[in-house]
Design an enzyme around this catalytic site. Structure first.
Site, mmCIF file in Angstrom:
data_model
loop_
_atom_site.group_PDB
_atom_site.id
_atom_site.type_symbol
_atom_site.label_atom_id
_atom_site.label_comp_id
_atom_site.label_asym_id
_atom_site.label_seq_id
_atom_site.Cartn_x
_atom_site.Cartn_y
_atom_site.Cartn_z
ATOM 1 N N HIS A 178 59.063 -2.529 44.522
ATOM 2 C CA HIS A 178 58.498 -3.166 43.054
ATOM 3 C C HIS A 178 59.119 -4.531 42.535
ATOM 4 C CE1 HIS A 178 61.796 -1.557 41.366
ATOM 5 N NE2 HIS A 178 61.393 -2.139 40.169
HETATM 6 C C1 UD1 Z 1 60.296 -4.334 35.214
HETATM 7 C C2 UD1 Z 1 62.306 -4.941 35.610
HETATM 8 C C3 UD1 Z 1 62.763 -4.841 36.832
HETATM 9 C C4 UD1 Z 1 62.336 -2.836 36.865
HETATM 10 C C5 UD1 Z 1 61.254 -2.282 36.929
HETATM 11 C C6 UD1 Z 1 60.978 -1.095 36.551
HETATM 12 C C7 UD1 Z 1 62.249 -7.585 34.636
HETATM 13 C C8 UD1 Z 1 62.279 -9.155 35.013
HETATM 14 N N1 UD1 Z 1 61.664 -7.520 35.442
HETATM 15 O O1 UD1 Z 1 59.611 -5.000 36.357
HETATM 16 O O2 UD1 Z 1 64.174 -5.050 36.793
HETATM 17 O O3 UD1 Z 1 63.670 -3.357 37.715
HETATM 18 O O4 UD1 Z 1 60.200 -3.075 35.616
HETATM 19 O O5 UD1 Z 1 59.974 -0.289 36.886
HETATM 20 O O6 UD1 Z 1 62.381 -7.397 33.455
HETATM 21 N N2 UD1 Z 1 52.931 -3.115 34.609
HETATM 22 C C9 UD1 Z 1 50.946 -3.091 34.845
HETATM 23 N N3 UD1 Z 1 51.323 -2.037 33.348
HETATM 24 C C10 UD1 Z 1 52.471 -1.828 33.255
HETATM 25 C C11 UD1 Z 1 53.608 -2.818 33.376
HETATM 26 C C12 UD1 Z 1 53.275 -3.445 33.685
HETATM 27 O O7 UD1 Z 1 49.655 -3.155 34.917
HETATM 28 O O8 UD1 Z 1 52.672 -0.967 32.228
HETATM 29 C C13 UD1 Z 1 51.495 -4.876 35.911
HETATM 30 C C14 UD1 Z 1 51.461 -6.322 34.853
HETATM 31 O O9 UD1 Z 1 50.693 -6.538 36.066
HETATM 32 C C15 UD1 Z 1 52.623 -6.907 35.166
HETATM 33 C C16 UD1 Z 1 53.406 -6.773 36.489
HETATM 34 O O10 UD1 Z 1 53.456 -5.676 36.696
HETATM 35 O O11 UD1 Z 1 52.495 -8.632 35.130
HETATM 36 C C17 UD1 Z 1 55.494 -6.532 36.086
HETATM 37 O O12 UD1 Z 1 55.096 -6.056 34.684
HETATM 38 P P1 UD1 Z 1 57.295 -6.800 34.911
HETATM 39 O O13 UD1 Z 1 57.238 -5.569 33.140
HETATM 40 O O14 UD1 Z 1 56.873 -8.559 34.507
HETATM 41 O O15 UD1 Z 1 57.879 -6.002 35.607
HETATM 42 P P2 UD1 Z 1 58.206 -4.973 36.534
HETATM 43 O O16 UD1 Z 1 57.840 -5.779 38.453
HETATM 44 O O17 UD1 Z 1 57.511 -3.824 35.556
HETATM 45 N N1 UDP Z 2 60.973 6.943 39.348
HETATM 46 C C1 UDP Z 2 59.595 8.052 39.538
HETATM 47 N N2 UDP Z 2 57.986 7.683 39.878
HETATM 48 C C2 UDP Z 2 57.783 6.505 40.606
HETATM 49 C C3 UDP Z 2 59.572 5.522 41.289
HETATM 50 C C4 UDP Z 2 60.295 6.249 40.823
HETATM 51 O O1 UDP Z 2 59.563 8.700 38.021
HETATM 52 O O2 UDP Z 2 56.764 7.286 40.985
HETATM 53 C C5 UDP Z 2 61.669 6.862 38.970
HETATM 54 C C6 UDP Z 2 62.874 7.261 39.633
HETATM 55 O O3 UDP Z 2 63.161 7.959 39.635
HETATM 56 C C7 UDP Z 2 63.738 5.716 39.003
HETATM 57 C C8 UDP Z 2 63.192 5.311 38.663
HETATM 58 O O4 UDP Z 2 61.817 5.875 38.455
HETATM 59 O O5 UDP Z 2 64.211 7.148 38.313
HETATM 60 C C9 UDP Z 2 63.266 3.975 39.209
HETATM 61 O O6 UDP Z 2 63.036 2.972 38.308
HETATM 62 P P1 UDP Z 2 62.268 2.029 38.523
HETATM 63 O O7 UDP Z 2 62.509 1.952 40.569
HETATM 64 O O8 UDP Z 2 61.047 1.527 38.656
HETATM 65 O O9 UDP Z 2 63.025 0.211 39.024
HETATM 66 P P2 UDP Z 2 64.950 -0.064 38.564
HETATM 67 O O10 UDP Z 2 65.563 1.108 38.938
HETATM 68 O O11 UDP Z 2 64.590 -0.804 39.934
HETATM 69 O O12 UDP Z 2 64.865 -0.869 37.863
#
Ligand code: UD1
Ligand code: UDP
Length: 432
Positions: free
Chosen positions: A207
């Protein structure tokens, strides 16, 4: 008593703050839980509140998705308003998301101390939004809960005063350990739902913006998954960012042999992570969990802010070139027995991080933690000096902030752990 304000907004922040909330609750500390709404899909948010037995957030700012500036600005404004309303003693956030950056900035601008959980991680990659977020959060924080000694040293060498740094362990280890009995109960069911056998499949999570938002990188990673599906079943719970990126591209053909699912709840995901042969990931939390579960890992990045996970080769950094990913995944797959058989003290934590952090927060609030104006009228000039143990101090009124102490091999240690005749003879500012 003024409440502790916790601010979270994404999947990993609920998982990693849950142990802190649990202990604040158990110590009877008044707290308010703010959800920014950065994540809003059920599978990225509410499912974890349920699994961790957390009440709904007290407030949901519902900021949703947007550009970095839009999202961060909305959270800053929202948290500022809530600080005015709740008058918290301290604002707490965990990790490196835009929610954390915004919470940290709102807090300090309102002169409320900010406490950073998982402080001091560094990937050294300033192209990564998370690196920018965590660095800024650390600069403005009054309390730094560093998960490991290395994270604490990173802070120290950036000039963060040692008195604000506490090595607590990572709360993910608490969350993981507490979940394992539930996970073990559902593992058989989860494996049969996906038609998988223990130690005989590859799990993937992806992601990071630097992977999903660059079509060449995404293509290379998906091609590697396609290749690997000839060797092992590949299961891929997809983050919505990745699902959207694939939908916009012509790359879905590389996923025809891959088992795709939506993002999973925590117990279901851990059932897969603890039973897979190898995990391919660019997630921070997954690297930590895989290391703890002794699951061979291939990280789809060129750097990691969790270098401890590369100990014993449990985690290897592949980058995103297809051939290297495939080669390393197959090598890691062959190491499954060796890795599962390793025995070591986990450098990431000991399941006590949540309790330590809650206690430190409670003590800091009791002491009246505040952002103070320093009175440097008598000593306006800062001096930097090296000392050795035999240094003589003629001026006994000198105050010192010890930045770092080195052992005989030249390795730095945290000053607060340095107990010697030398320290007894001087007054240090962090002792005041
Ligand atoms: C965010 C964090 C990242 C973290 C991740 C955990 C930042 C810059 N990034 O990344 O550090 O590792 O969360 O998972 O803060 N979207 C949905 N549904 C949701 C949320 C997001 O469809 O509930 C889609 C939208 O198209 C959105 C995209 O995902 O534009 C990215 O979401 P965003 O919260 O900006 O960043 P993450 O990739 O989720
Ligand atoms: N995780 C989850 N379901 C999934 C993928 C990840 O519960 O389908 C959990 C995982 O076990 C970990 C956390 O989400 O605890 C990691 O989140 P993510 O990878 O979104 O963010 P990051 O840790 O990179 O910020």
């Amino acid at each position: 008593m003024k409440p502790v304000m916790l601010v979270a907004g994404t999947r990993p922040e609920i998982i990693k703050l849950a142990p802190v909330v649990k202990w604040l609750r158990s110590f009877g500390v008044d707290h308010v839980f703010v959800w920014s709404g950065q994540h809003y899909d059920y599978q990225l948010s509410r499912v974890f509140f349920k699994e961790f037995d957390l009440d709904e957030a007290d407030v949901n700012l519902e900021v949703g998705s947007g550009s970095h500036a839009q999202q961060t600005a909305q959270i800053i404004t929202g948290v500022e308003r809530l600080i005015g309303e709740y008058e918290p003693s301290v604002v707490v956030a965990e990790g490196d998301t835009n929610t954390v950056l915004a919470a940290a900035l709102s807090a300090v601008k309102c002169l409320v101390p900010f406490a950073h959980v998982e402080a001091g991680l560094r990937s050294w990659n300033m192209r990564m939004p998370e690196e920018v977020n965590r660095r800024v959060a650390d600069v403005v924080a009054s309390l730094h809960f560093a998960p490991t000694e290395l994270a604490a040293l990173n802070l120290l060498f950036e000039g963060i005063p040692s008195r604000s740094i506490h090595v607590t362990g990572n709360t993910i280890i608490d969350a993981l350990q507490e979940s394992m009995s539930r996970v073990n109960k559902v593992s058989g069911e989860v494996l049969s739902k996906f038609g998988l056998k223990r130690d005989d499949f590859i799990l993937v999570t992806l992601h990071r913006a630097e992977n999903t938002d660059y079509p060449e990188r995404l293509k290379s990673i998906l091609e590697a998954l396609d290749d690997l599906s000839q060797y092992y079943p590949v299961v891929f719970p997809m983050h919505p960012r990745t699902r959207n990126a694939v939908a916009k591209s012509s790359l879905s053909k590389f996923l025809s042999q891959v088992m795709l699912t939506e993002s999973l709840g925590y117990f279901e995901f851990l059932a897969l992570l603890s039973n897979c042969r190898v995990v391919l990931t660019d997630s921070g939390g997954v690297q930590e969990e895989a290391f703890t579960l002794k699951t061979p890992t291939v990280t789809l990045r060129y750097n990691t802010e969790r270098p401890e996970t590369t100990l014993y080769g449990i985690n290897v950094l592949a980058g995103v070139e297809k051939d290297r990913i495939v080669k390393l995944a197959l090598i890691q797959a062959e190491r499954i027995k060796e890795v599962r058989g390793l025995s070591f003290k986990n450098p990431l934590g000991d399941c006590q991080a949540g309790k330590r952090i809650a206690r430190l927060l409670m003590e800091a609030v009791d002491r009246g933690l505040a952002i103070e104006e320093p009175d440097l009228r008598e000593t306006p000039v800062v001096e930097y000096r090296f000392f050795n143990e035999r240094s003589e101090f003629k001026d006994s009124s000198l105050l010192f902030d010890l930045l770092a102490v080195f052992d005989e091999d030249g390795k730095p240690t945290l000053p607060r752990e340095y107990k010697s005749r030398f320290l007894a003879r001087i007054k240090t500012r962090f002792e005041l």
